[in-house]
Every structure is written in C-alpha cells, then in structure tokens.
Design a protein around this motif. Structure first.
Motif, PDB file in Angstrom:
ATOM      1  N   HIS A 199       0.951  -1.225   0.222  1.00 11.29           N
ATOM      2  CA  HIS A 199      -0.193   0.037  -0.136  1.00 11.29           C
ATOM      3  C   HIS A 199       1.038   1.266  -0.243  1.00 11.29           C
ATOM      4  O   HIS A 199       0.716   2.686   0.222  1.00 11.29           O
ATOM      5  CB  HIS A 199      -1.061  -0.093   1.224  1.00 11.29           C
ATOM      6  N   LYS A 253      -6.548   3.610  -0.065  1.00  9.59           N
ATOM      7  CA  LYS A 253      -5.237   2.436   1.294  1.00  9.59           C
ATOM      8  C   LYS A 253      -4.197   3.499   1.604  1.00  9.59           C
ATOM      9  O   LYS A 253      -3.341   2.452   2.348  1.00  9.59           O
ATOM     10  CB  LYS A 253      -5.501   1.039   1.082  1.00  9.59           C
ATOM     11  N   VAL A 254      -3.234   4.610   0.778  1.00 10.52           N
ATOM     12  CA  VAL A 254      -2.227   4.852   0.144  1.00 10.52           C
ATOM     13  C   VAL A 254      -1.954   5.798   1.250  1.00 10.52           C
ATOM     14  O   VAL A 254      -2.790   7.066   1.252  1.00 10.52           O
ATOM     15  CB  VAL A 254      -1.711   4.978  -1.143  1.00 10.52           C
TER      16      VAL A 254
END
Length: 495
Positions: A199, A253-254
């Motif tokens: 991620h 998600k990053v």
C-alpha cells in the motif's frame, strides 16, 4: 564519452546530462530505439511501442529545455512500463488473449506521476497471461528470453521489464509483485528492484485482469500486491520510488510517506541478520557461496552480522496464508462447484506445498480468520525486525534456469510437471522459484533486490534486502550506502 556509452548509464545520470545540455533527449532516445531494433528481436522484452511517438516526445522535451522548462527529475528520460499498466492510447492486455485488442483511455496513477516527472514512454514490457507465472510467455507477444542467455527465462511476471533494463532497452521500468514478480526477474537478470511496503504505492490503473466495458462490481484483489521499479542503480530506485509513492484519491489505502533522506549512517552501528537458506527449501551451493562472500564484505565494513538458522516465523504458516489469500481474492467470483472440483484435484499438491492452499469453504468467517492469521504473523515478524536494520536472504534457489514449458492450466493457473534442478536435484517449479519471495508479500516488508555477482555460467545472482515495514526510504538509503562503500557495479549484458 564514447559514442552511445550513455546507453549503459543510470536513469539518474542520464537525466542530469540531459538537463545540463551535454546530451539531448532526442539523441538518447534515437540510440535507445536503435539498440531495441538491433537486439530486441532476440530478447522480446519491449512488446508494445510507438517509436514515432517516442521520438516526438523526446523532441518536445528538448524544446521545453531550450525554453528553460524542466518538467521534473526525469525530464526527457526514456522509460518503460509493465504491459499491465494503463497508458492512454496503448493496449493493455496483461498478456491475456481475449483482451489482445483492449486499449485504455487513461493513465495509471504511477504512469501519470512519472510523466509529470518528465519521463517519456518507450513502450510496455512483456508479461505472462494475467501475470500468473514466474516465467514470461503469452500467445499475444510470445516468449521473453533472458538477455544473459537466450535459452533461459528472465523470470516473471515482470520478466519483460527486468530483461529490458538489463539489455539497456530502457533506463527504468515499473513492474508489480504479488509473490516475487519484481524480485525474481531482478535476480535472474542482474538488476535492482524495490518491492515496497504493501500500500505504499497506488494500485489505480494496474490491470492484472483487464475488463472490456465497465469495472467489476467489486475489487477482489486487495492484499499482497505491490508496485515498484526495476533499475540498473540503487539511485534510480530512490528517484523512482520518490516519484510514484504517496497518497492518491483513487486508492484510499495509500498513506503519505516521509521522504526525508537520513544522515549518513555509521556502519559500525548497523546490525544485519542473514540466512543462506531455509531449512526446508535448499538453495544451490553457488547461491550460498555468493551470499557468504557478500556477508564477509559487510563484516569488513564493520557491520555486525547475525546468522539466523531458522526463519523467525513458521514458513509453512506464511506460505499457507499466501495461498489462501490468493485463492480467496483472485478466485472469489468462481462458481462454488468449480472451486470444489479444483480443490479435490489439487488436495495432494496443497498438502505438499502450502502455497497451493485453498480457502475452503470460502466464507466470510474463514476469510477473516486467514486475515487475522496474517496480522499475527506480521506483528511477530515486526518484533524480530526491531533488532535489525536489515535482513538478507536468497531471492530464489538458483540462477535463471532454462525455459520450462507448462503442461496445462487449471483455470488460469499454469501447472508444471517438469522440475527446476538445484545442484542436480529436482525441485517443484513453484517452490524453487517463489518460496523465498512470497514470504514478504504476506509479511508486507519492503525488499530491495540487488545483484551481488555472476555464477560460473556467467548468470547473475542477487539477494533480498528486507527492511522494516514503512521504512522503505531508510532501506533504500542503507543499501545505497552499502553499494557505495563496497563499490559494487551492476553487470552489463554484452550483445
């Protein structure tokens, strides 16, 4: 410099020469195209390209420089992408015949970021169908060969990218990795790669499974896969990762990562763990010998090295977790009866090789249980890594091996009956190729693969340098300092 010597330079160095006016992007790109046209018919690495457009882009980059406009740190540098990345106006097939004419009308986040950094795109590099193999061959583009020995595999699924970088057809390639697909090709082809922390880099626009009309109603592949660079220098990994990492509205998600360069490290304060093999997956003697010599070089720099006799976690449990997560996420749309039939026919294989494990029955409870098992493994391994700055171990059990033909497919999964030979002894194909790499897709750690030498057959050998989770930049800078201190050059393919 000698004519066309610059083809063998790093992306970082060539970018500086272009910015300083010592070379033009057009000059570099023409030489690169000439090298591809002369040699890639043998390697078959860059499979999707528009060379007229590349030259136009190079000329535009030069015109911008004349006006004092520098787009970014890769201004005018020709690079490539794995075929599975969306690039506006280019085919994105993932090597899957039903999608051989599929063209994307937008750029993946990573593609957009590298374009904004000034890079120009030579083309796309070859992959196995749906990225589901550790060799590189498909019915659309054909087979990619290892540039060091055309009778051997470059690995997969980022095999085309590693072969292109090793062959000096590209200054930088961006691949992906769900079980070793960056690290194994880097090891087999003698280049560097970074598998980031899971991620750390946006997934948006990467198509392991293309779709023709509208996106699927849900995204099933949510874990294990990572996206990162292949390069001929550690500096290039740092530059590329700095460009492609960071939060993205298309991939929630990053997180943002701290990109601060650490102070120069006191090597006497470094503590590095290492293994030359797992107890249940023996490696070739030449791999162990090269790792031993590499560790001796580390010791000579004053680094404290600690040999680990047993992997800190149960490898069978990690492999089982990988297999069940892959099965649950990639095969979630498969009819239950078909999953049941495949489970029956592969039961013996699953018992013998945990990476073949299937999540049966595929229920919400069982999926949550395997995710919890993964979280427990990650927490435990984090505690082990608290004592070390880095953990070194093999990438794969051998150097690149001769091409092996698959026997059949179960679903989209290739089945190989022929083994990989390790010091004359047969080993299961999947165990021999990916047993050392898929551990860290489960454990999520960043891994730099670096070349450490050539074997007696003049084939490259590398090591995995594993860092602490989310310490990708620190890992990169540690490896950079080690490379500098040990004066290690990447071997260059000579055609």
């Amino acid at each position: 410099m000698k004519q066309d010597d610059f083809l063998f330079y790093s992306a970082t160095k060539i970018a500086k020469l272009i910015r300083n006016g010592e070379l033009t992007s057009e000059q570099v790109t023409k030489a690169l195209i000439q090298r591809i046209q002369t040699h890639d018919s043998k390697v078959n690495a860059v499979v999707n390209k528009d060379l007229d457009q590349v030259l136009m882009d190079a000329k535009r980059a030069d015109e911008e420089l004349k006006k004092g406009l520098v787009q970014g740190p890769l201004h005018g540098v020709p690079i490539t992408f794995k075929e599975s990345y969306a690039i506006k106006g280019m085919k994105t097939t993932s090597g899957f015949t039903p999608f051989k004419e599929y063209t994307t009308d937008f750029d993946a986040t990573i593609v957009r970021r590298l374009k904004e950094a000034g890079a120009i795109i030579v083309g796309k590099t070859n992959v196995p169908p749906l990225l589901m193999d550790l060799q590189t061959d498909n019915e659309i583009y054909g087979r990619t060969n290892n540039p060091w020995d055309l009778n051997r595999t470059p690995g997969g699924s980022s095999g085309g990218g590693a072969a292109a970088v090793a062959s000096c057809f590209s200054y930088l390639d961006i691949g992906s990795d769900i079980g070793g697909s960056l690290r194994i090709p880097a090891h087999y082809c003698g280049v560097y790669s970074l598998k980031p922390t899971e991620h750390a880099v946006p997934a948006f626009g990467h198509f392991p499974m293309p779709y023709k009309s509208k996106p699927p109603e849900y995204r099933s592949s949510r874990h294990l896969a990572c996206y990162g660079p292949l390069a001929r220098s550690i500096d290039d990994l740092i530059l590329a990762f700095s460009t492609i990492t960071g939060s993205d509205p298309n991939d929630m998600k990053v997180p943002p990562l701290n990109n601060n360069k650490p102070d120069k490290l006191n090597l006497n304060h470094l503590k590095i763990a290492w293994m030359d093999q797992l107890s249940d997956v023996p490696v070739a003697k030449e791999v162990k010998d090269h790792i031993y010599r590499f560790v001796e070089k580390l010791k000579s720099l004053g680094i404290q090295t600690v040999k680990i006799e047993q992997f800190p976690e149960s490898t069978n449990k990690v492999w089982e977790t990988w297999g069940k997560m892959i099965d649950a996420e990639l095969n979630s749309g498969k009819p239950s009866i078909l999953r049941g039939i495949e489970h029956i026919f592969t039961r013996n294989l699953q018992k013998k090789y945990p990476t073949s494990s299937k999540l049966m029955p595929l229920t919400f409870k069982n999926y949550m249980k395997i995710l919890t098992q993964r979280e427990n493994l990650i927490s435990s391994f984090d505690m082990f890594m608290d004592s070390y700055e880095m953990f070194i171990l093999p990438v794969s059990v051998t150097a690149a091996f001769p091409h092996i033909k698959k026997d059949k497919l179960i679903g989209h999964q290739p089945i190989y009956k022929n083994p990989v030979y390790v010091d004359g002894k047969p080993m299961n194909y999947w165990q021999a190729t990916g047993a050392y790499t898929n551990l860290f897709n489960v454990l999520t750690n960043p891994v730099v693969t670096m070349p450490i030498g050539l074997n007696k057959d003049n084939m490259p050998l590398g090591v995995q340098c594993v860092g602490k989770r989310w310490d990708d930049f620190k890992l990169l800078h540690i490896v950079n300092q080690l490379v500098s201190e040990m004066d290690m050059d990447v071997p260059i393919v000579s055609f």
